[in-house]
Design a protein around this motif. Structure first.
Motif, PDB file in Angstrom:
ATOM      1  N   ARG A 299     -53.997 -17.127  19.680  1.00 56.52           N
ATOM      2  CA  ARG A 299     -53.776 -16.510  20.988  1.00 56.52           C
ATOM      3  C   ARG A 299     -52.430 -16.921  21.581  1.00 56.52           C
ATOM      4  N   GLU A 300     -52.067 -18.177  21.406  1.00 56.99           N
ATOM      5  CA  GLU A 300     -50.767 -18.645  21.906  1.00 56.99           C
ATOM      6  C   GLU A 300     -49.625 -17.891  21.231  1.00 56.99           C
ATOM      7  N   LEU A 301     -49.732 -17.700  19.912  1.00 55.38           N
ATOM      8  CA  LEU A 301     -48.661 -17.024  19.192  1.00 55.38           C
ATOM      9  C   LEU A 301     -48.619 -15.531  19.488  1.00 55.38           C
ATOM     10  N   ILE A 302     -49.768 -14.915  19.717  1.00 55.52           N
ATOM     11  CA  ILE A 302     -49.786 -13.503  20.115  1.00 55.52           C
ATOM     12  C   ILE A 302     -49.082 -13.339  21.461  1.00 55.52           C
ATOM     13  N   ARG A 303     -49.369 -14.222  22.399  1.00 55.31           N
ATOM     14  CA  ARG A 303     -48.686 -14.162  23.709  1.00 55.31           C
ATOM     15  C   ARG A 303     -47.185 -14.330  23.533  1.00 55.31           C
ATOM     16  N   PHE A 304     -46.797 -15.276  22.688  1.00 52.86           N
ATOM     17  CA  PHE A 304     -45.380 -15.501  22.422  1.00 52.86           C
ATOM     18  C   PHE A 304     -44.751 -14.270  21.774  1.00 52.86           C
ATOM     19  N   ALA A 305     -45.446 -13.687  20.809  1.00 48.78           N
ATOM     20  CA  ALA A 305     -44.913 -12.513  20.106  1.00 48.78           C
ATOM     21  C   ALA A 305     -44.701 -11.346  21.062  1.00 48.78           C
ATOM     22  N   ARG A 306     -45.658 -11.129  21.957  1.00 49.35           N
ATOM     23  CA  ARG A 306     -45.541 -10.021  22.905  1.00 49.35           C
ATOM     24  C   ARG A 306     -44.457 -10.265  23.952  1.00 49.35           C
TER      25      ARG A 306
END
Length: 384
Positions: free
Chosen positions: A15-22
């Motif tokens: 979830r942290e990386l998805i937020r970062f990616a977006r």
């Protein structure tokens, strides 16, 4: 009971990386993708997140415990925002793991911490003009000399050729043939006798594909990586990791595209209704959602088998030919759903299509992967 759930730590990480990616990667994806320049700023951000040290020894700055599944999670999540940036943990994982476990202490101590810290990138140089997936025909030669070797030959279609500080170069000993006699060497790419050349493709420009030429390049004895004359089996073992990870990279980019198409289909109207109401629009997207889900778990199963020490060469090959293909198809349907807007450079869909297409050939084509699978299949039948 069989469980397909990630651990709570892995789910939080995802979830942290998805937020970062977006938030951080997606807004500048097309800008970065349009240039044949390595995205050092984004790469450094990955290092700060700890993504480049997954599964690598703590003494060099890594997380310590081999964790192929978490590295796959990171690759898929990052590719949702930028599939070129997402290639970094795979490439670093491949090179740094080989150096940490098979290189000399001096060489590993010098380069692995710098790879994990995002200070440098590395190339893996196998492919040659006359030898692609068939590494038994390598012509690049390492001639033994006092205190080391002299390397001569040419490599093509090498990721990071134009940017890398170091390369793992595969070369054969004079007089050897087939897979025997091939060794792996750590070569600083600023060494005397090394020449680089650009070989840009229709996508994946930031990955710096290119050529590497070696003219009597001296390699010190302690720069041998792995067992002398037996490097082929070692690199194949590492490719069994990279192939599922690259499959997930393609799937991450495809999922972003399908999500965008779903949102667009609910907004865009035709004949007085959202186009999502038409089966000609909704059914293809439903089909791609099914394929993506199936391919995703194929990749994670391969990584889980690696993590638990089980043979997975055939699964890894499945992950390399099928997920990139269905990812490309899903992205194509997504931009067609958008009509002429999807084909334009205003949206990232056409860029993802071109970037993901590179993985139809990179790291072994579908035909090569099917050959690996078939060989394993018929070997199993013969053994029964």
């Amino acid at each position: 009971m069989v469980s397909f759930a990630f651990s709570s730590e892995q789910e939080d990480f995802r979830r942290e990386l998805i937020r970062f990616a977006r938030a951080e990667l997606a807004p500048r994806y097309t800008q970065r993708a349009a240039r044949a320049e390595f995205p050092w700023d984004a790469h450094q951000q990955l290092a700060e997140l700890g993504v480049l040290g997954i599964g690598l020894p703590e003494e060099y700055g890594g997380t310590g415990v081999p964790d192929p599944v978490s590295l796959g999670i990171a690759t898929e999540a990052l590719a949702y925002g930028d599939c070129n940036v997402a290639a970094a943990p795979v490439q670093v994982g491949l090179v740094a793991a080989q150096l940490a476990h098979e290189g000399s202490k001096e060489v590993a101590g010098e380069y692995v911490p710098r790879l994990i810290a995002g200070e440098i990138v590395a190339a893996i140089a196998v492919t040659e003009p006359s030898a692609g997936s068939d590494a038994s025909h390598l012509r690049c030669e390492a001639r033994p000399v006092e205190d080391g070797w002299r390397l001569s030959g040419e490599k093509i279609a090498i990721t990071h050729a134009t940017t890398a500080a170091i390369g793992l170069v595969y070369a054969r000993h004079p007089g050897s043939s087939g897979y025997r006699g091939i060794s792996c060497f750590l070569v600083p790419l600023d060494a005397k006798g090394v020449t680089r050349g650009a070989m840009p493709g229709m996508g994946a420009l930031p990955l710096g594909w290119g050529t590497l030429s070696f003219d009597e390049v001296f390699i010190p004895a302690d720069h041998l990586v792995g067992e002398e004359g037996n490097a082929f089996s070692g690199v194949m073992h590492h490719f069994d990791f990279s192939r599922p990870a690259l499959g997930l990279l393609c799937l991450g980019a495809a999922q972003a595209s399908v999500d965008e198409a779903v949102a667009w289909a609910q907004q865009r109207e035709a004949f007085g209704r959202p186009i999502a109401a038409f089966q000609g629009v909704s059914f293809p997207l439903a089909e791609h959602a099914t394929y993506l889900e199936a391919a995703r778990w194929l990749c994670y199963r391969a990584l889980w088998m690696r993590e638990t020490g089980q043979p997975h060469t055939d699964l890894a090959a499945m992950c390399k030919w099928w997920p990139p293909q269905i990812a490309k198809d899903a992205i194509e349907t997504s931009w067609v759903t958008h009509g002429n807007l999807g084909y334009s450079t205003e949206l990232p869909l056409q860029q993802r299509y071109r970037d993901v297409a590179s993985y139809l050939v990179a790291d072994g084509s579908a035909a090569i992967q099917k050959r690996i699978i078939a060989t394993r299949m018929f070997g199993k039948v013969a053994a029964q």
